[in-house]
Design an enzyme around this catalytic site. Structure first.
Site, PDB file in Angstrom:
ATOM      1  CE1 TYR A   1     -11.507   3.090  10.354  1.00  0.00           C
ATOM      2  CE2 TYR A   1     -11.859   1.550   8.566  1.00  0.00           C
ATOM      3  CZ  TYR A   1     -11.237   2.521   8.996  1.00  0.00           C
ATOM      4  OH  TYR A   1     -10.233   3.300   8.318  1.00  0.00           O
TER       5      TYR A   1
ATOM      6  CB  THR B   1       0.319   3.100   9.249  1.00  0.00           C
ATOM      7  OG1 THR B   1       0.426   4.090  10.504  1.00  0.00           O
ATOM      8  CG2 THR B   1      -1.234   3.184   8.670  1.00  0.00           C
TER       9      THR B   1
ATOM     10  CG  ASN C   1      -5.510  11.214   8.810  1.00  0.00           C
ATOM     11  OD1 ASN C   1      -5.536  10.629   7.844  1.00  0.00           O
ATOM     12  ND2 ASN C   1      -4.896  11.341   9.678  1.00  0.00           N
TER      13      ASN C   1
END
Length: 275
Positions: free
Chosen positions: A167, A202, A102
């Protein structure tokens, strides 16, 4: 609908009894929710992260809920730290059944020609090299136990997205490395799947927390506005992602490997205007 803790426990109760699960980047966000979901299903959980205080607090919170949980500090981009992480996990708990990769960072929001080489290297080091290292040192143990690997990718690994070249590249690598590992390790009894979250409620890497309040509020407003244009019209709660990870870690998904599972409110099924 978001299940309450009792509903979450009843959904997966006992499915991971006797299993040992290692979750990287688990001091907060999706990682912390995943560690909690795995613990609720009966797993003994190791939490790994570079954020020591938050990681220890997460482990303590799980122990307070009755789980077996410990924290081990680790930078997943460092091979020696990853090797030590796996050695300590197995030495302490006896074996490893589940690895959840993760740990990840977002990097700078810039177009590629504006991006510093060090920024590119850091994102790839954590998001892709880190997965490689964790998989490398975990796979011998997973093969011994016919275990499971779940990789946290992203919808940004499936589509292009603005100002996120490193990313997108790193998460695209996670997606196809997941498929490749499924091919190589399926004959050894190891299942490898990936989860691609979309907009999740988040603050990844604490980006907004480092902004001045007006900038942070504007960033959150943009994110919520984009999420509102999805078919389900909102961001996900971290528990909604964690439950999918727990399902993939369990025998309920016993004939799934090489699967790339979107948990995205439908965002990759439609054209999201005004990115």
């Amino acid at each position: 609908m978001i299940l309450n803790p009792e509903g979450e426990r009843s959904l997966m109760l006992g499915q991971l009894n006797g299993r040992v699960a290692l979750v990287t980047g688990a001091s907060g966000g999706i990682g912390r929710a995943t560690a909690r979901a795995l613990a609720a299903a009966g797993a003994q959980v190791v939490i790994a992260d570079v954020e020591v205080a938050a990681g220890e607090e997460t482990a303590l919170a799980l122990r307070d809920e009755g789980a077996t949980a410990q924290f081990i500090a680790c930078d997943v981009s460092d091979p020696e730290e990853v090797r030590a992480l796996l050695e300590q996990t197995v030495a302490t708990l006896g074996h490893l059944d589940v690895l959840v990769n993760n740990a990840g960072i977002a990097g700078s929001a810039k177009r590629l020609h504006e991006l510093e080489v060090d920024d590119w290297d850091r994102v790839l080091a954590v998001n892709l090299r880190g997965l490689f290292l964790c998989a490398k040192y975990a796979l011998p143990h997973l093969m011994n136990r016919r275990g499971v690997m779940v990789n946290i990718a992203s919808t940004y690994g499936l589509i292009g997205a603005p100002q996120a070249p490193a990313y997108c590249a790193s998460k695209g690598g996670v997606v196809n490395l997941t498929r490749q590992l499924a091919v190589d390790y399926g004959p050894s009894g190891v299942r490898v799947n990936a989860v691609c979250p979309g907009y999740v409620d988040t603050d990844m890497g604490g980006q907004r927390s480092r902004m001045v309040p007006p900038q942070a509020a504007a960033a959150l407003e943009r994110r919520e506005g984009n999420a509102a244009r999805q078919p389900l019209g909102r961001q996900a709660h971290v528990d909604e992602v964690a439950r999918v990870v727990a399902f993939l870690a369990s025998e309920s998904s016993s004939f799934m490997t090489g699967s790339i599972v979107t948990v995205d409110g439908g965002c990759t099924s439609t054209f999201n205007y005004n990115q």
